[in-house]
Design an enzyme around this catalytic site. Structure first.
Site, short mmCIF file in Angstrom:
data_model
loop_
_atom_site.label_atom_id
_atom_site.label_comp_id
_atom_site.label_asym_id
_atom_site.label_seq_id
_atom_site.Cartn_x
_atom_site.Cartn_y
_atom_site.Cartn_z
N TYR A 185 0.82 -1.21 0.00
CA TYR A 185 0.00 0.00 0.00
C TYR A 185 0.86 1.26 0.00
CZ TYR A 185 -4.66 -1.57 -0.52
OH TYR A 185 -5.80 -2.06 -1.11
N HIS A 237 -1.89 -2.69 5.89
CA HIS A 237 -2.19 -1.69 4.86
C HIS A 237 -2.95 -0.46 5.41
CE1 HIS A 237 -0.80 -4.81 2.34
NE2 HIS A 237 -1.95 -5.41 2.07
N SER A 281 -9.90 13.95 -10.65
CA SER A 281 -9.84 12.55 -11.05
C SER A 281 -8.60 12.37 -11.90
CB SER A 281 -11.07 12.18 -11.88
OG SER A 281 -12.16 12.03 -11.03
C1 BG6 Z 1 -2.92 -8.32 0.00
C2 BG6 Z 1 -3.89 -9.23 0.72
O1 BG6 Z 1 -1.93 -7.87 0.88
O2 BG6 Z 1 -3.61 -7.22 -0.53
C3 BG6 Z 1 -5.01 -9.66 -0.20
O3 BG6 Z 1 -3.21 -10.36 1.21
C4 BG6 Z 1 -5.66 -8.49 -0.87
O4 BG6 Z 1 -5.99 -10.39 0.53
C5 BG6 Z 1 -4.61 -7.56 -1.48
O5 BG6 Z 1 -6.51 -8.96 -1.88
C6 BG6 Z 1 -5.23 -6.28 -1.97
O6 BG6 Z 1 -4.30 -5.52 -2.68
P1 BG6 Z 1 -4.78 -4.43 -3.73
O7 BG6 Z 1 -3.52 -3.76 -4.13
O8 BG6 Z 1 -5.46 -5.19 -4.83
O9 BG6 Z 1 -5.73 -3.54 -3.00
#
Ligand code: BG6
Length: 483
Positions: free
Chosen positions: A188, A249, A399
């Site tokens: 993230y 995240h 946007s």
């Molecule tokens: C990962 C998780 O860290 O992040 C997953 O383990 C999740 O469960 C994913 O689907 C989501 O990532 P993004 O970048 O698609 O939001």
């Protein structure tokens, strides 16, 4: 200043899902943009499966072609030629000795160039093998160049399951590598609008006086996915949504929303401020938690029939400091919901002495949509155009797709891997940060693991349990009109 010399990128767990879907495509995009010059860089895949170089290349190939590569087939083939495969186990010397030899061969071949050799180990592996793999790398595969250079390791979450196990893992790795060599990825932190948070907050006069308890009523950080845990049930059931999404995240995003201005943009200065936020979070109150599990989750044969694992959670955190006392930070994440979205919603307090009765139009809200379709928009009240003096809620909208047409937004992994090559730890989680993050959630996680708290069933494809909306309302969140 770019470093000169040769760079070996070693992807451990090369035939696994993470490597195929994220690591190699990210390397490919870096290659296409000239960040991995073929006369300097060599890539090695390492895993237990006994396959040839070409077999690995074929497995990776189909994940590389996307609308982002201008001349796909030619670029793909050239890139794949940079990859060599070595097979071996994760805890025995032979494989790593062989790997070291292969890497060295490549380094010697490039020795006509001046400069040092650099080795980047990317552990696309389950954390259970981190300690043994790190020991093997330390013993057999470190950079040996006389001209300097470095060895770095990249690790992915989950870093442990709770405070105790995370600290144990940190100590085991910490005995082998120094903190500046360890890159803990939270992808993230590589997202465009997450990286934008510091700029937004500290480079805009608008926000400086407003970003505090006097003006902000509540902050929501939300993650939704419109698919379940299909295919990953076994992994997910051991961890649950709090460990999978919220403790890492969403908490990282919270830090960037709530932190004080760092002394400078140096990674240590930024991470110092993030740690302070985490250390100021008060213990979680069970009354401010709603857990959910979607119906059908347990149908997955890899999920136990009586699983108590939440696939949805809404948790309210309180930051005990001068800026945020009394402002609830609502972290909410769920799988198998009605949409896929990640956003930050900063909701402002009502205008005192309102003469327009505009409250019923909704509050000022500043929304940062991390994905999909990156955007920032400010919900505000304006006069309804026309002859009457009435008000309506509208948006000031930035946007990205419209404003930055033709600009490609890099993938999180691409950016973060480039950072590891450049030695920039700003967007990586420091050991004390990780510890503070686990301290916040461990007591709650233990209560859930012990069955003291149960998830509420919700329908797949819904908004999640209605109790979560009630929790938000109690925390002061006022639903604004959709946008
Ligand atoms: C990962 C998780 O860290 O992040 C997953 O383990 C999740 O469960 C994913 O689907 C989501 O990532 P993004 O970048 O698609 O939001």
């Amino acid at each position: 200043v770019p470093e000169i010399g040769c760079l070996s990128i070693i992807v451990l767990g090369a035939s696994g899902d993470l490597a195929k879907k994220k690591t190699f495509p990210a390397l490919f995009h870096l290659y296409c943009q000239g960040f991995l010059p073929p006369d300097e860089v060599h890539i090695f895949g390492y895993a237990r499966t006994k396959i040839s170089d070409d077999e690995l290349r074929n497995r990776i190939r189909r994940y590389l072609v996307s609308e982002r590569s201008a001349s796909p087939s030619e670029d793909v083939s050239k890139f794949l030629q940079l990859i060599k495969y070595v097979s071996g186990s994760y805890d025995a010397a032979e494989g790593f000795q062989l790997l070291d030899k292969e890497v060295e061969k490549h380094e010697i071949k490039k020795s006509s160039q001046e400069g040092s050799s650099r080795r980047l180990f990317y552990l696309a592996l389950p954390p259970s093998v981190y300690p043994s793999v790190c020991r093997m790398i330390r013993k057999y595969c470190m950079n040996k160049s006389d001209l300097g250079g470095w060895t770095r390791i990249v690790v992915e979450k989950p870093f442990g399951k709770d405070l105790g196990s995370a600290e144990e893992l940190s100590s085991q790795i910490g005995e082998l590598f120094d903190e500046p060599q360890i890159y803990r990825i939270d992808h993230y932190l590589g997202k465009e609008l997450v990286q934008n948070l510091l700029v937004l907050r500290f480079a805009n006069r608008f926000f400086l006086p407003l970003w505090n308890r006097d003006n902000i009523d509540n902050v929501q950080i939300v993650f939704r996915e419109d698919f379940g845990t299909e295919g990953r049930g076994g992994y997910f059931d051991e961890y649950g949504i709090i460990r999978d999404i919220i403790q890492n995240h969403l908490l990282q995003v919270l830090c960037l929303v709530a932190m004080e201005k760092p002394v400078s943009l140096k990674p240590e200065h930024i991470r110092d401020e993030k740690v302070k936020v985490l250390q100021s979070v008060l213990p979680i109150n069970d009354e401010e938690v709603v857990l959910g599990q979607y119906e059908g989750y347990r149908d997955d044969p890899t999920v136990p029939d009586h699983s108590n694992t939440p696939t949805f959670a809404a948790v309210i955190l309180h930051i005990h400091n001068e800026r945020w006392e009394g402002v609830p930070f609502i972290l909410k994440a769920g799988k198998a919901l009605n949409s896929r979205k990640a956003e930050i919603r900063v909701q402002f307090k009502d205008v005192p002495g309102d003469i327009f009765k505009s409250k019923k139009q909704g509050r000022n809200e500043f929304v940062i949509r991390l994905q999909p379709s990156e955007a920032m928009y400010m919900k505000l009240t304006v006069k309804q155009p026309g002859l009457e003096m009435s008000t309506v809620q509208s948006e000031l909208d930035l946007s990205y797709r419209q404003r930055y047409q033709g600009v490609t937004i890099p993938e999180a992994y691409e950016r973060l891997i480039l950072d590891t090559i450049r030695g920039d730890q700003q967007h990586f989680v420091r050991r004390d940060e990780l510890k503070a993050a686990w301290e916040i959630f461990t007591p709650l996680l233990h209560r859930i693991d012990n069955g003291e708290m149960k998830p509420i069933p919700y329908q797949a494809g819904s908004r999640g349990p209605a109790e979560a909306d009630e929790l938000l309302a109690k925390a002061g969140y006022v639903q604004t009109h959709g946008y």
